[in-house]
Design an enzyme around this catalytic site. Structure first.
Site, PDB file in Angstrom:
ATOM      1  N   ALA A  99       1.856   8.916  -1.586  1.00 38.80           N
ATOM      2  CA  ALA A  99       2.230   9.950  -2.096  1.00 38.80           C
ATOM      3  C   ALA A  99       3.564  10.508  -1.240  1.00 38.80           C
ATOM      4  O   ALA A  99       4.409  11.020  -1.634  1.00 38.80           O
ATOM      5  CB  ALA A  99       1.532  11.219  -2.499  1.00 38.80           C
TER       6      ALA A  99
ATOM      7  N   CYS B 285      12.185  -7.105   1.211  1.00 39.74           N
ATOM      8  CA  CYS B 285      13.065  -6.143   1.544  1.00 39.74           C
ATOM      9  C   CYS B 285      13.591  -6.266   3.018  1.00 39.74           C
ATOM     10  O   CYS B 285      13.245  -7.008   3.752  1.00 39.74           O
ATOM     11  CB  CYS B 285      12.529  -4.688   1.190  1.00 39.74           C
ATOM     12  SG  CYS B 285      11.435  -4.193   2.720  1.00 39.74           S
TER      13      CYS B 285
ATOM     14  N   CYS C 213      11.411  -5.797   5.886  1.00 38.36           N
ATOM     15  CA  CYS C 213      10.352  -7.030   5.981  1.00 38.36           C
ATOM     16  C   CYS C 213      11.022  -7.973   6.604  1.00 38.36           C
ATOM     17  O   CYS C 213      10.175  -8.746   7.479  1.00 38.36           O
ATOM     18  CB  CYS C 213       9.577  -7.067   4.719  1.00 38.36           C
ATOM     19  SG  CYS C 213       8.523  -5.943   3.954  1.00 38.36           S
TER      20      CYS C 213
ATOM     21  N   GLU D 101       4.442  -7.768   2.800  1.00 41.19           N
ATOM     22  CA  GLU D 101       4.813  -8.764   3.899  1.00 41.19           C
ATOM     23  C   GLU D 101       4.628  -8.013   5.361  1.00 41.19           C
ATOM     24  O   GLU D 101       4.063  -9.038   6.293  1.00 41.19           O
ATOM     25  CB  GLU D 101       6.168  -8.940   4.093  1.00 41.19           C
ATOM     26  CG  GLU D 101       6.896  -9.747   2.298  1.00 41.19           C
ATOM     27  CD  GLU D 101       7.210  -8.750   1.406  1.00 41.19           C
ATOM     28  OE1 GLU D 101       8.001  -8.988   0.676  1.00 41.19           O
ATOM     29  OE2 GLU D 101       6.492  -7.344   1.389  1.00 41.19           O
TER      30      GLU D 101
ATOM     31  N   GLN E 190       1.060  -1.402  -0.120  1.00 38.74           N
ATOM     32  CA  GLN E 190      -0.123   0.069  -0.034  1.00 38.74           C
ATOM     33  C   GLN E 190       0.862   1.109   0.134  1.00 38.74           C
ATOM     34  O   GLN E 190       1.479   1.637   0.999  1.00 38.74           O
ATOM     35  CB  GLN E 190      -0.878  -0.013   1.225  1.00 38.74           C
ATOM     36  CG  GLN E 190      -1.840  -1.263   1.244  1.00 38.74           C
ATOM     37  CD  GLN E 190      -2.855  -1.374   0.219  1.00 38.74           C
ATOM     38  OE1 GLN E 190      -3.472  -0.329  -0.124  1.00 38.74           O
ATOM     39  NE2 GLN E 190      -2.953  -2.381  -0.480  1.00 38.74           N
TER      40      GLN E 190
END
EC number: 3.5.4.5
Length: 160
Positions: A66, A112, A115, A75, A63
């Site tokens: 901006a 990443c 995560c 994850e 999610q």
């Protein structure tokens, strides 16, 4: 000085159809979750699905926002959702898949660093390994037997 070697073992599956049936189902749920990703900036969609010890499955998708640091990876959405709904339930496995509107991703895409750290916290909390399966949009799937295989020498609560 003493050198030490850290080794991990991974399994590589050629396609989703090679996975055990329960993991095929988990990866299919991750692929479905990926469709709910909100990624208008990166055009990089990720889905994650977690299988609990009870065989319940929870999902998450990335999610974006901006204000870039305000977004969250699939994850972490999945693991935090799982922790909120099932705080005392053991986690057996997580499946992760990624796609891009810019190119077809045929190589496995691992989590990443943030995560990996978040997933490791849950693995350490439950004191048992969480299997991690990850892929791109198509192609091979990588499996590690533990989150800690992806984050050797990670940070944990014993340092606090």
């Amino acid at each position: 000085m003493k050198k030490q070697k850290i080794e991990i073992s991974i399994e590589v599956f050629e396609s989703v159809s090679e996975l055990p049936k329960d993991i095929q189902e988990l990866m299919n749920k991750a692929q479905e979750a990926r469709k709910n990703a909100y990624a208008p900036y990166s055009l990089f969609q990720v889905g994650a699905a977690i299988r609990l010890a009870s065989n319940e499955i929870t999902i998450g998708s990335n999610q974006e926002n901006a204000a870039y640091p305000s977004g969250l990876c699939a994850e972490r959405v999945a693991i935090f959702h799982t922790g909120a709904l099932y705080p005392n339930e053991g986690i057996k496995a997580i499946a992760i898949c990624a796609s891009s509107s810019k190119q077809v991703l045929t190589e496995p895409i691992g989590p990443c660093g943030a995560c990996r750290q978040s997933l490791a916290e849950y693995e350490q909390k439950q004191k048992s390994p969480i299997a991690v399966y990850f892929m791109g949009e198509t192609g091979k799937i990588v499996k590690t037997n533990s989150v800690l295989d992806l984050l050797p020498l990670g940070f944990n609560a014993k340092y606090l």
